[in-house]
Scaffold this active site. Structure first.
Site, PDB file in Angstrom:
ATOM      1  CG  ASN A  51      -1.711   1.247   1.437  1.00 11.90           C
ATOM      2  OD1 ASN A  51      -2.060   1.932   0.377  1.00 11.90           O
ATOM      3  ND2 ASN A  51      -2.389   1.329   2.314  1.00 11.90           N
TER       4      ASN A  51
ATOM      5  CG  HIS B 299      -6.226   1.982   4.831  1.00  7.94           C
ATOM      6  ND1 HIS B 299      -5.856   2.877   5.855  1.00  7.94           N
ATOM      7  CD2 HIS B 299      -5.251   0.859   4.668  1.00  7.94           C
ATOM      8  CE1 HIS B 299      -4.564   2.633   6.218  1.00  7.94           C
ATOM      9  NE2 HIS B 299      -4.251   1.617   5.474  1.00  7.94           N
TER      10      HIS B 299
ATOM     11  N   GLY C 202       1.647   2.518  10.796  1.00  8.08           N
ATOM     12  CA  GLY C 202       2.623   3.442  10.592  1.00  8.08           C
ATOM     13  C   GLY C 202       3.559   3.774  11.684  1.00  8.08           C
TER      14      GLY C 202
HETATM   15  C1  PEP Z   1      -1.319   0.201   6.225  1.00  6.68           C
HETATM   16  O1  PEP Z   1      -1.760   1.244   6.511  1.00  6.68           O
HETATM   17  O2  PEP Z   1      -1.848  -0.654   5.486  1.00  6.68           O
HETATM   18  C2  PEP Z   1      -0.161  -0.697   6.724  1.00  6.68           C
HETATM   19  C3  PEP Z   1       0.035  -1.698   6.963  1.00  6.68           C
HETATM   20  O3  PEP Z   1       0.844   0.670   7.232  1.00  6.68           O
HETATM   21  P1  PEP Z   1       2.166   0.432   7.884  1.00  6.68           P
HETATM   22  O4  PEP Z   1       2.973  -0.857   7.286  1.00  6.68           O
HETATM   23  O5  PEP Z   1       2.997   1.705   7.455  1.00  6.68           O
HETATM   24  O6  PEP Z   1       2.044   0.298   9.383  1.00  6.68           O
END
Ligand code: PEP
Length: 247
Positions: free
Chosen positions: A6, A91, A167
């Site tokens: 993503n 999401h 995140g």
């Molecule tokens: C997401 O927001 O789909 C995600 C998995 O983000 P991150 O890997 O940055 O935590």
């Protein structure tokens, strides 16, 4: 194993997107891990036209509208005709902007009607000792799937993405034992909601600070089918390390 990258709004130019897509193509050929890229919407058609034979593409979102006078909306059919096979729906970063369960259900229906495979994101904001987070996730899943025909429900991929783990760094990601428990819980839920034994074929992904240092532990013994990866998917050496680790 299945990895969905993503890119969110981390990738800001076509030049950068082209390099990352090339890398994904090379990694897919070398490792046989199934890779799906979710680029920013305006880049999807260009990337999919050149790379679709070896990697899959996902829309990061679809509109809840059906078309016409809707400036700025990206409809499910537009993403499908641009080359997407999948669509991320619900999401937490969209839900944080006010997207309700009812809107998520509408988006899911539009994606399915256009032949896209939805990747439905669910996950609690925090965990409580009483298990209230399980009820929260159950409601997110059932409010999205119950309005669908039983056969349509079987086409949905679930992505468990606890908001508290998104995140951050691998130090904040879920521990494998808790992930294994949640995957089991989601599979039980799918068995209740899907017709016959079709839930046995359903895929459950995990997302939330997946990095090269934790991906193997999260993949092993948790019965998860793959990962939705955010920030770690746009740094070339990190993404390569992630894919090699699950290969
Ligand atoms: C997401 O927001 O789909 C995600 C998995 O983000 P991150 O890997 O940055 O935590």
């Amino acid at each position: 194993m299945f990895i969905v990258a993503n890119w969110k709004a981390y990738v800001e130019s076509l030049a950068e997107a082209k390099k990352l897509a090339e890398l994904a193509k090379r990694l897919a050929a070398k490792t046989r891990v199934s890779l799906v890229i979710a680029p920013p919407a305006p880049l999807l058609a260009f990337l999919a036209a050149r790379n679709r034979s070896s990697i899959g593409f996902a829309a990061q979102d679809v509109s809840a509208e059906t078309g016409g006078a809707e400036t700025g909306e990206v409809l499910a059919q537009i993403s499908a005709s641009a080359g997407a096979t999948y669509a991320i729906i619900g999401h937490s970063e969209r839900r944080a902007r006010g997207e309700s369960d009812e809107v998520v259900a509408r988006k899911l229906a539009h994606a399915l009607a256009q032949g896209l495979i939805p990747i439905l994101c669910v996950g609690e904001h925090e965990r409580d000792a009483e298990g209230g987070y399980l009820t929260f996730v159950r409601e997110q899943v059932s409010s999205a799937l119950e309005p669908l025909e039983p056969k349509e429900r079987s086409r949905v991929i679930l992505a468990y993405e606890p908001v508290w783990a998104i995140g951050k760094t691998s130090a904040d990601a879920i521990v494998p034992a808790d992930l294994g428990e949640m995957v089991l819980y989601l599979r039980k839920l799918l068995a209740e909601l899907l017709p016959g034994k079709s839930s046995a074929r359903s895929q459950v992904l995990y997302g939330g600070s997946v990095e090269p240092s934790d991906i193997r532990a999260l993949a092993g013994g948790t019965q998860v089918d793959g990962f939705l990866v955010g920030h770690a998917s746009v740094e070339p050496s990190t993404f390569a390390a992630l894919v090699k680790a699950v290969a």
